[in-house]
Write a protein that holds these residues in place. Structure first.
Motif, short mmCIF file in Angstrom:
data_model
loop_
_atom_site.label_atom_id
_atom_site.label_comp_id
_atom_site.label_asym_id
_atom_site.label_seq_id
_atom_site.Cartn_x
_atom_site.Cartn_y
_atom_site.Cartn_z
N LEU A 1 2.46 1.86 -3.36
CA LEU A 1 1.49 2.22 -4.40
C LEU A 1 1.39 3.73 -4.56
O LEU A 1 1.22 4.25 -5.68
N GLY A 2 1.51 4.46 -3.46
CA GLY A 2 1.51 5.91 -3.56
C GLY A 2 2.91 6.51 -3.55
O GLY A 2 3.16 7.54 -4.18
N GLY A 3 3.83 5.86 -2.83
CA GLY A 3 5.17 6.41 -2.67
C GLY A 3 6.01 6.41 -3.93
O GLY A 3 6.74 7.37 -4.20
N TYR B 1 0.83 -1.20 0.00
CA TYR B 1 0.00 0.00 0.00
C TYR B 1 0.87 1.26 0.00
O TYR B 1 0.58 2.24 -0.71
N PRO C 1 5.15 6.55 -7.34
CA PRO C 1 4.89 7.67 -8.25
C PRO C 1 5.21 9.02 -7.61
O PRO C 1 5.64 9.95 -8.29
N GLY C 2 5.03 9.12 -6.30
CA GLY C 2 5.32 10.37 -5.61
C GLY C 2 6.80 10.74 -5.68
O GLY C 2 7.15 11.89 -5.97
N PRO D 1 -1.83 4.70 0.43
CA PRO D 1 -1.34 5.22 -0.86
C PRO D 1 -1.56 6.72 -1.03
O PRO D 1 -0.71 7.42 -1.59
N TRP D 2 -2.69 7.22 -0.54
CA TRP D 2 -2.98 8.64 -0.68
C TRP D 2 -2.03 9.49 0.17
O TRP D 2 -1.65 10.60 -0.24
N MET E 1 1.06 8.43 1.18
CA MET E 1 2.45 8.20 0.79
C MET E 1 2.83 8.88 -0.52
O MET E 1 4.02 9.06 -0.80
N PHE E 2 1.84 9.29 -1.31
CA PHE E 2 2.19 10.04 -2.53
C PHE E 2 2.89 11.36 -2.20
O PHE E 2 3.98 11.64 -2.71
#
Length: 255
Positions: free
Chosen positions: A74-76, A71, A78-79, A136-137, A139-140
């Motif tokens: 999943l955000g980290g 999880y 692309p961030g 994910p939200w 960690m972006f």
């Protein structure tokens, strides 16, 4: 001098657990005059090198929650790519003073949060219901901060895990170390691809860092960690303030 800086940074990492990137970047910029993009690239690579030693032990001890890590990534991922390329775009545009101001703001914000967290009662713990799908939200932006400044993965990642998951403290540490390692590895790769680095300086820091990490590990049991962490975060808060003040003076002089 460069060996000594690597030694001291790794020593404090071993004693306090504060992330390598958080400490490395302001030290390189303020004390060695390294340009911000190069300092961020070195901070990420240095952080990945230090954490590479820790990751196998966490996996062997089964202290990594792989589903939760998924999880986070999943955000980290692309961030961190967005943050890395945003920094490259600002450098291309010649906005060095803006970069320093943003780095200062990130450092002040992170240090302020950590000082607040350090002053909470030792037994305090947030509600630990399993809300992993929210990660994910969160960690972006954390990944974007890591890619832009090399700071934040360890401090903010562990805070999110404590607040949103029922993981045991050992699992929080293990999962966050692996997450920070992967963020640093991906971010450093993006910066190396843009040629924003100094291999000789990086090697000197890593050589000094090996001795610092060993020394810190040997004496860590005899030094109280919490007061040392608080002192280090206060120092980093001051450094972040120096970034902001310097950027303000440069902006005022340009008018």
């Amino acid at each position: 001098m460069q060996y000594a800086i690597g030694f001291m940074i790794a020593l404090f990492i071993a004693l306090t657990g504060v992330g390598a990137g958080t400490v490395t970047v302001p030290v390189l910029i303020l004390f060695l005059g390294v340009p911000a993009p190069v300092a961020v690239a070195i901070g990420l690579t240095f952080s990945a090198a230090v954490k590479l030693v820790l990751v196998p032990a966490q996996i062997f001890r089964q202290q990594v929650a792989w589903r939760t890590l998924g999880y986070m990534l999943l955000g980290g991922v692309p961030g961190v790519l967005v943050g890395s390329f945003a920094l490259k775009h600002l450098v291309t545009g010649g906005s060095q003073n803006l970069i320093n101001a943003l780095l200062g703001a990130i450092l002040v914000g992170t240090a302020s949060w950590q000082i607040y967290a350090s002053l909470r009662p030792a037994g305090w713990k947030p509600d630990a219901a399993d809300r992993s799908p929210i990660l994910p939200w969160l960690m972006f932006p954390v990944g974007a901060e890591v890619g832009f400044s090399s700071a934040g993965a360890g401090a903010l990642g562990s805070a999110a895990l404590l607040a949103l998951t029922p993981l045991l403290p050992a699992q929080v540490v293990g999962t966050d170390i692996v997450f920070g390692f992967l963020m640093s590895l991906i971010g450093s790769g993006a910066h190396w691809f843009s040629h924003a680095t100094d291999p000789q300086l990086l090697i000197h820091l890593i050589v000094g860092g090996v001795f610092g990490a060993v020394s810190g590990t040997l004496v860590s049991g005899t030094i109280p960690r919490r007061p040392l962490r608080l002192a280090l975060w206060i120092w980093l808060l001051v450094l972040g303030g120096q970034f902001l003040v310097h950027s303000y003076h440069v902006l005022a002089a340009a008018r």
